[in-house]
Enzyme design. Structure first.
Site, PDB file in Angstrom:
ATOM      1  N   GLU A  88      60.525  47.791  73.119  1.00 52.61           N
ATOM      2  CA  GLU A  88      61.385  47.951  74.286  1.00 52.61           C
ATOM      3  C   GLU A  88      60.580  48.373  75.518  1.00 52.61           C
ATOM      4  OE1 GLU A  88      63.813  49.468  70.685  1.00 52.61           O
ATOM      5  OE2 GLU A  88      61.718  49.242  71.286  1.00 52.61           O
TER       6      GLU A  88
ATOM      7  N   SER B 253      36.427  37.854  32.295  1.00 56.57           N
ATOM      8  CA  SER B 253      37.669  37.498  32.995  1.00 56.57           C
ATOM      9  C   SER B 253      37.421  36.678  34.255  1.00 56.57           C
ATOM     10  CB  SER B 253      38.443  38.769  33.366  1.00 56.57           C
ATOM     11  OG  SER B 253      37.670  39.598  34.210  1.00 56.57           O
TER      12      SER B 253
ATOM     13  N   TRP C 279      36.211  33.249  35.789  1.00 56.16           N
ATOM     14  CA  TRP C 279      37.468  33.410  36.505  1.00 56.16           C
ATOM     15  C   TRP C 279      38.559  32.708  35.722  1.00 56.16           C
ATOM     16  CZ3 TRP C 279      37.437  36.853  40.251  1.00 56.16           C
ATOM     17  CH2 TRP C 279      36.261  37.095  40.958  1.00 56.16           C
TER      18      TRP C 279
ATOM     19  N   THR D 151      40.034  49.828  34.813  1.00 54.68           N
ATOM     20  CA  THR D 151      39.678  48.591  35.523  1.00 54.68           C
ATOM     21  C   THR D 151      38.485  48.814  36.439  1.00 54.68           C
ATOM     22  OG1 THR D 151      41.931  47.728  35.454  1.00 54.68           O
ATOM     23  CG2 THR D 151      40.508  46.892  37.196  1.00 54.68           C
TER      24      THR D 151
ATOM     25  N   ALA E 146      52.666  51.246  33.185  1.00 53.21           N
ATOM     26  CA  ALA E 146      53.138  52.566  33.624  1.00 53.21           C
ATOM     27  C   ALA E 146      54.067  52.448  34.816  1.00 53.21           C
ATOM     28  CB  ALA E 146      51.940  53.452  33.962  1.00 53.21           C
TER      29      ALA E 146
END
Length: 354
Positions: A62, A180, A182, A208, A287
């Site tokens: 504004e 992992s 990819w 991780t 979790a």
């Protein structure tokens, strides 16, 4: 004004709201403040000024529109302000927009979405009390969509949580040997980095962080850091080694030494974090889901079969199909050979079953 009432509205107000929504998107998608746009209309529907909020500490939409009108030499006495979010009525980093509109002589205010923030709300009531004609709810669905994660974050009193999973077709995030990289394609990974650039914080568990040694940065297709880097959050009690990549360039690193997702979100809320991306791993994902603190799931699924290896989700305590966590699919997006499934948690189904 109720939705059942007939509103006699100048055609230019609808167009002005669409314009306000358009320019609001120029503001940052993340941060503590919402995207807001404002267009000022004269008595004949002419545009006197327009503005949008450019981020925390900068003038609100504004005020930016009033400044634009002043720069154009336009008088705002008796004008209409068309704004995507109810003008604030408190003093924070900037002053109250309700008072700025009153000082400028605005006679009518048209709002898309009322402000759910109890600290900032009340602008519409303040304006009405001063004799300003105020209408709310114009293009409300579009207005809510514009606000993105900010709106549910304020309504729920905690950061909005997106859970991101990158998995094989049989639900594995790593092979039996732990590798992992990819599972998903380069196209998916670029898309995930764009998502990182839109959130306020990325959260991973210490497991991780120690196993994958991620940097948790947001990068473009050329591998360069985005201008906006999210807060990097590690959850758990174990220390990170001094040579961990998380200590390198990127967003600020925060170590939250708890296993309670609610405590994690409470600490991030104190930092004015509105949107959290939970990236891993399976224990942390479970979790947050078990605590009922996941709002949205982004599942990148690759047409790859591993047969064994680390599952995408740890034990959720589900022993029968009736206790399953149900999701509502919002979109399915092809990404090269992969697909991205965007879904929200079906809280209504869970409530009915319980």
């Amino acid at each position: 004004m109720s939705s059942s009432e007939t509103v006699v509205r100048a055609p230019s107000e609808l167009g002005a709201m669409r314009r306000a929504l358009e320019i609001a998107r120029r503001g940052p998608a993340n941060g503590p403040n919402p995207r807001v746009g404002c267009v000022l209309l004269g008595p004949d529907g002419e545009v006197l000024g327009e503005g949008w909020h450019r981020g925390a500490g900068t003038p609100h939409a504004e005020v930016a529109a009033l400044t634009d009108a002043a720069d154009r030499g336009a008088s705002t006495r008796g004008a209409t302000a068309v704004v995507t979010l109810e003008p604030c009525n408190h003093t924070g980093r900037t002053g109250p927009c309700s008072e700025a509109l009153l000082a400028a002589g605005i006679a009518r205010v048209v709002v898309s979405v009322q402000d759910p923030n109890r600290v900032a709300a009340g602008g519409a009531a303040r304006l009405r009390a001063a004799g300003v004609d105020v209408e709310t709810g114009l293009l409300a669905d579009e207005g809510r969509a514009l606000l993105g994660a900010w709106l549910p974050s304020v309504e729920r009193g905690r950061p909005f949580v997106t859970l991101k999973i990158a998995t094989s077709l049989d639900g594995r995030v790593a092979a039996a040997d732990g590798s992992s990289r990819w599972i998903t394609s380069e196209v998916s990974r670029h898309h995930a980095h764009d998502l990182r650039a839109e959130v306020d914080a990325i959260v991973v568990g210490t497991g991780t962080a120690l196993i994958d040694d991620p940097s948790l940065t947001a990068r473009n297709a050329a591998g360069e850091l985005h201008g906006q880097q999210p807060l990097r959050v590690v959850v758990g009690h174990r220390d990170l080694p001094p040579d961990a990549r998380l200590h390198g360039p990127g967003g600020e690193l925060v170590h939250v030494r708890t296993h309670d997702p609610a405590q994690v979100l409470a600490q991030l809320a104190e930092r004015e974090v509105r949107h959290v991306l939970v990236e891993g791993g399976p224990t942390l994902a479970a979790a947050f889901l078990a605590a009922g603190l996941v709002d949205e799931v982004h599942a990148y699924v690759a047409p790859v079969l591993l047969g064994s290896g680390r599952p995408a989700m740890a034990d959720l305590g589900v022993t029968t199909i009736g206790d399953a966590v149900r999701l509502i699919t919002r979109s399915v997006i092809p990404l090269g050979p992969d697909v991205l499934i965007v879904a929200t948690v079906d809280t209504q189904s869970t409530t009915e079953e319980n």
